[in-house]
Design a protein around this motif. Structure first.
Motif, mmCIF file in Angstrom:
data_model
loop_
_atom_site.group_PDB
_atom_site.id
_atom_site.type_symbol
_atom_site.label_atom_id
_atom_site.label_comp_id
_atom_site.label_asym_id
_atom_site.label_seq_id
_atom_site.Cartn_x
_atom_site.Cartn_y
_atom_site.Cartn_z
ATOM 1 N N LEU A 1 50.511 42.135 26.952
ATOM 2 C CA LEU A 1 49.265 42.404 27.328
ATOM 3 C C LEU A 1 48.585 43.243 26.468
ATOM 4 O O LEU A 1 47.314 43.714 26.648
ATOM 5 C CB LEU A 1 49.069 42.884 28.928
ATOM 6 C CG LEU A 1 49.426 41.948 29.832
ATOM 7 C CD1 LEU A 1 49.856 42.787 31.363
ATOM 8 C CD2 LEU A 1 48.150 40.980 30.077
ATOM 9 N N ALA B 1 47.842 48.722 33.723
ATOM 10 C CA ALA B 1 46.421 48.620 33.263
ATOM 11 C C ALA B 1 45.675 49.787 33.815
ATOM 12 O O ALA B 1 44.701 50.076 33.135
ATOM 13 C CB ALA B 1 45.794 47.231 34.153
ATOM 14 N N ARG C 1 45.203 52.659 31.201
ATOM 15 C CA ARG C 1 44.840 52.187 30.060
ATOM 16 C C ARG C 1 45.070 53.198 28.814
ATOM 17 O O ARG C 1 44.608 54.036 28.726
ATOM 18 C CB ARG C 1 43.835 51.572 29.887
ATOM 19 C CG ARG C 1 43.249 50.646 28.849
ATOM 20 C CD ARG C 1 42.033 49.916 29.182
ATOM 21 N NE ARG C 1 42.174 49.083 30.243
ATOM 22 C CZ ARG C 1 42.544 47.840 30.235
ATOM 23 N NH1 ARG C 1 42.904 47.469 29.005
ATOM 24 N NH2 ARG C 1 42.560 47.194 31.202
ATOM 25 N N ARG D 1 44.071 40.058 23.411
ATOM 26 C CA ARG D 1 43.466 39.185 24.188
ATOM 27 C C ARG D 1 43.984 37.978 24.009
ATOM 28 O O ARG D 1 43.534 37.371 23.144
ATOM 29 C CB ARG D 1 41.836 39.366 23.896
ATOM 30 C CG ARG D 1 41.232 40.548 24.568
ATOM 31 C CD ARG D 1 40.061 40.216 24.952
ATOM 32 N NE ARG D 1 39.928 39.228 25.904
ATOM 33 C CZ ARG D 1 39.747 38.016 25.835
ATOM 34 N NH1 ARG D 1 39.360 37.519 24.702
ATOM 35 N NH2 ARG D 1 39.684 37.165 26.847
ATOM 36 N N SER E 1 46.184 37.503 32.116
ATOM 37 C CA SER E 1 46.283 38.755 32.912
ATOM 38 C C SER E 1 47.402 39.028 33.722
ATOM 39 O O SER E 1 48.177 38.172 33.784
ATOM 40 C CB SER E 1 44.837 38.963 33.386
ATOM 41 O OG SER E 1 44.768 37.996 34.689
ATOM 42 N N ASP E 2 46.985 40.096 34.434
ATOM 43 C CA ASP E 2 48.285 40.317 35.368
ATOM 44 C C ASP E 2 48.573 39.297 36.089
ATOM 45 O O ASP E 2 49.937 38.805 36.655
ATOM 46 C CB ASP E 2 48.080 41.485 36.089
ATOM 47 C CG ASP E 2 48.180 42.817 35.338
ATOM 48 O OD1 ASP E 2 48.420 42.752 34.146
ATOM 49 O OD2 ASP E 2 47.908 43.966 35.997
ATOM 50 N N LYS E 3 47.434 38.422 36.653
ATOM 51 C CA LYS E 3 47.675 37.487 37.641
ATOM 52 C C LYS E 3 48.534 36.364 37.073
ATOM 53 O O LYS E 3 49.357 35.786 37.886
ATOM 54 C CB LYS E 3 46.323 36.933 37.906
ATOM 55 C CG LYS E 3 45.329 37.867 38.285
ATOM 56 C CD LYS E 3 45.138 37.889 39.886
ATOM 57 C CE LYS E 3 44.440 38.772 40.635
ATOM 58 N NZ LYS E 3 44.863 39.520 41.327
ATOM 59 N N GLN F 1 41.616 30.923 36.770
ATOM 60 C CA GLN F 1 41.230 32.124 36.054
ATOM 61 C C GLN F 1 40.446 31.838 34.629
ATOM 62 O O GLN F 1 40.711 31.846 33.695
ATOM 63 C CB GLN F 1 42.611 32.624 35.729
ATOM 64 C CG GLN F 1 43.149 33.450 36.751
ATOM 65 C CD GLN F 1 44.435 34.136 36.505
ATOM 66 O OE1 GLN F 1 44.362 34.835 35.517
ATOM 67 N NE2 GLN F 1 45.591 33.989 37.156
ATOM 68 N N SER G 1 33.972 40.807 29.397
ATOM 69 C CA SER G 1 34.146 42.414 29.943
ATOM 70 C C SER G 1 32.763 42.896 30.385
ATOM 71 O O SER G 1 32.792 43.753 31.546
ATOM 72 C CB SER G 1 34.342 43.162 28.557
ATOM 73 O OG SER G 1 34.427 44.432 28.740
ATOM 74 N N LYS H 1 34.929 45.133 36.716
ATOM 75 C CA LYS H 1 35.446 44.262 35.467
ATOM 76 C C LYS H 1 35.340 42.967 35.672
ATOM 77 O O LYS H 1 34.978 42.480 36.741
ATOM 78 C CB LYS H 1 36.955 44.582 35.434
ATOM 79 C CG LYS H 1 37.243 46.082 35.154
ATOM 80 C CD LYS H 1 38.861 46.041 35.045
ATOM 81 C CE LYS H 1 39.555 47.318 34.855
ATOM 82 N NZ LYS H 1 40.844 47.278 35.335
ATOM 83 N N ALA I 1 37.317 40.475 35.864
ATOM 84 C CA ALA I 1 38.281 40.096 36.969
ATOM 85 C C ALA I 1 37.638 40.061 38.274
ATOM 86 O O ALA I 1 37.882 39.389 39.302
ATOM 87 C CB ALA I 1 39.530 40.521 36.772
#
Ligand code: ATP
Length: 568
Positions: A46, A52, A55, A158, A162-164, A468, A519, A554, A556
């Motif tokens: 990531l 996260a 950060r 990028r 993501s984490d998902k 996503q 973002s 964010k 997300a």
């Protein structure tokens, strides 16, 4: 494990935009990662060095990386700048100039530690030290490894997941399919550290993770979010007995506090799980009101006018904070924390307790004082009383009411029917039942009057969480003040990217002149949501207009496709 192995998968991931393929590639790769390397591997995938919510900022701007590359290749700065001008990406620059460089085959751990050292250097002279450390690391890496290290340092890794996606990949790694993902999801909701979850998954299997993680002071819990229903009658029909609280227009804050022999830990997190303790020096005094050793509180931070005692709307709190700087702002805009929930006390998780019991505990542990206030509430089964309470809050200048299930558990995320928001439907919010939090995907350079701002319209999208992806919902070219156009341009340019991000779905007819990293979140009001073949969401907005920039959100947590249908 070699760092090269991780880079090999990064190269593959970069070639695809398909989420399913990414998940499969990641699952196959993660199978090869030993348990003790899991967390480091996940963070590096990531472009991070930790979870996260922690950060890490490498603190190196482009110009410092240009300097590092000049030193690495023993050339003039101007030469690096020229190549950078041509390629537009310092990762590509380093690869091109490195030729066939093979590197020493550093391990994942060595690379991770070297990167951590770059991030950790601080204080006077640290820029120079960071450059030195970075050059030292680059010298030992191959041409292609260097590219990803540079992108990591610049925060530009990028790859569009993501984490998902990593939770999906971990599930596939363990079970061969996405079956059982909810077990990881539940663990992640109370301990959103993808590295730790991954390591536990590897050593304990899908079923073992939940037993190993617990709610922990210092680690944010994913915030419970509110659903929408059209009327008080529907709310009462759905939740039966409810607790109704004022809906404050401030900033969500999760307050973590622990008192030990060694001292005090005070930490707070935003709705998006970013640590924001530095914004609230008042917390040091606020915790004097807490009568237990450790606690996690859910609250709303609201500024007030010290002269009149009146609560200030969010926008004003933020503006004043920006204007005065944090320390001064706490004098100019004193803050109150309105606590409406408690998630943990002295080693005990309260998430599964019914709300009314959590509220009782809250009353017991917080002493009267200036900073921490317990939000008032009523308890009822009557829709009329809900409406009355809501109207009273509007009269007090608040945003409305939050209607919560009396015996509901604390449910992280936006699921179940435990919390419902009851907002005012006023002219400024448009004719819809709520505003939309959209992600700015790019902008179009302006013609006519607005060309002086450098932006004439911008493209916004909402989230399709299943895939996503961000799908378009409006191109907005009117309804901004001059100042908002300027601010949009300034913010947009900081997020500019060459290529459309992998998670964007944008029809050809809407391709913007300038793409942006997903973002920037903006709150959009509109009069109607209509079906529209023009947009990749399948929906369009009538009379969309910008309400405000949502720095507290964010990408997300943008409005989802499903919510868009509810708002209409
Ligand atoms: P969401 O957080 O639901 O995505 P949002 O940030 O636009 O959306 P709303 O949907 O309007 O905000 O309302 C939820 C937010 O309201 C919470 O995140 C919290 O910051 C705020 N809030 C204010 N008062 C309360 C309360 N009594 N209980 C819970 N949340 C509250």
């Amino acid at each position: 494990m070699k760092f090269q192995a991780l880079v090999a998968i990064l190269i593959e991931l970069e070639k695809t935009r398909s989420r399913n393929l990414m998940t499969e590639l990641l699952a196959t790769f993660l199978e090869t990662v030993p348990a003790e390397e899991m967390s480091r591997a996940l963070y590096l995938l990531l472009g991070q060095l930790g979870p996260a919510y922690q950060r890490v900022d490498f603190g190196l701007a482009d110009t410092m990386v240009v300097r590092a590359l000049a030193r690495l290749f023993e050339v003039d700065l101007s030469e690096i700048k020229k190549t950078y001008g041509r390629l537009g990406d310092l990762g590509e620059v380093v690869t091109e100039l490195s030729g066939e460089e093979e590197g020493e085959g550093l391990s994942l751990k060595e690379t991770y530690e070297a990167l951590s050292a770059v991030a950790a250097a601080s204080g006077k002279g640290s820029q120079e030290e960071k450059v030195e450390l970075l050059v030292g690391l680059l010298k030992r890496l191959s041409a292609i490894e260097r590219k990803y290290v540079i992108r990591t340092v610049l925060g530009k890794m990028r790859l569009g997941f993501s984490d998902k996606t990593l939770l999906d990949a971990l599930t596939v790694m363990e079970s061969g399919s996405k079956a059982g993902r909810e077990k990881l999801e539940r663990a992640y909701q109370i301990y959103p550290d993808i590295g730790t979850i991954a390591a536990l998954c590897k050593s304990n299997g899908l079923n073992g993770v939940e037993q190993k993680v617990g709610i922990t002071v210092g680690v944010p819990v994913m915030s419970a979010l509110a659903q929408r229903l059209k009327s008080a009658d529907e709310m009462v029909a759905k939740m039966k007995r409810v607790i109704v609280e004022p809906k404050y227009d401030g900033q969500r804050i999760q307050i973590h506090f622990e008192r030990t022999d060694k001292g005090e830990l005070i930490r707070s997190f935003s709705r998006g799980l970013e640590e924001n303790s530095f914004m609230f020096p008042e917390l040091a005094q606020a915790i004097e009101q807490i009568g237990v050793k450790s606690i996690i509180l859910d609250a709303e931070a609201v500024g007030y006018d010290p002269e009149t005692g009146k609560l200030l709307p969010f926008q004003e709190t933020i503006t004043r904070k920006r204007k005065h700087g944090v320390a001064d702002a706490s004098k100019q805009v004193p803050i109150r924390f309105f606590c409406f929930d408690v998630l943990y006390i002295d080693g005990e998780s309260l998430l599964q307790l019914p709300l009314w019991q959590r509220r009782e505990r809250l009353e017991q542990v917080i002493a009267k004082g200036d900073y921490l206030q317990i939000s008032p509430m009523i308890e009822t089964t009557s829709a009329d009383e809900v409406r009355e309470f809501h109207a009273k809050q509007l009269g007090l200048g608040l945003e409305g009411a939050m209607v919560k299930k009396y015996d509901g558990v604390y449910q992280p995320g936006r699921s179940g029917w435990n919390w419902v928001k009851f907002k005012e439907v006023e002219e400024a919010k448009g004719k819809l039942s709520d505003t939309i939090d959209a992600v700015v995907m790019g902008y179009y350079r302006g013609k006519g009057k607005r060309s002086s701002f450098g932006v004439g319209a911008f493209l916004v999208g909402v989230l399709n969480p299943e895939k996503q992806e961000f799908v378009t919902v409006a191109k907005i070219g009117t309804g901004l003040t001059d100042e908002q156009w300027r601010e949009l341009k300034r913010r947009a340019d900081a997020l500019f990217v060459d290529e459309p991000p992998a998670e964007f779905v944008v029809p050809d007819s809407l391709i913007p002149g300038v793409w942006m990293e997903p973002s920037l979140v903006v709150e959009i009001a509109a009069d109607e949501i209509t079906r529209s073949p023009l947009h990749s969401s399948g929906y369009g907005l009538r009379f969309p207009r910008l309400v405000r920039f949502r720095d507290d959100k964010k990408a997300a947590s943008a409005t989802t496709l499903a919510e868009l249908q509810e708002i209409n």
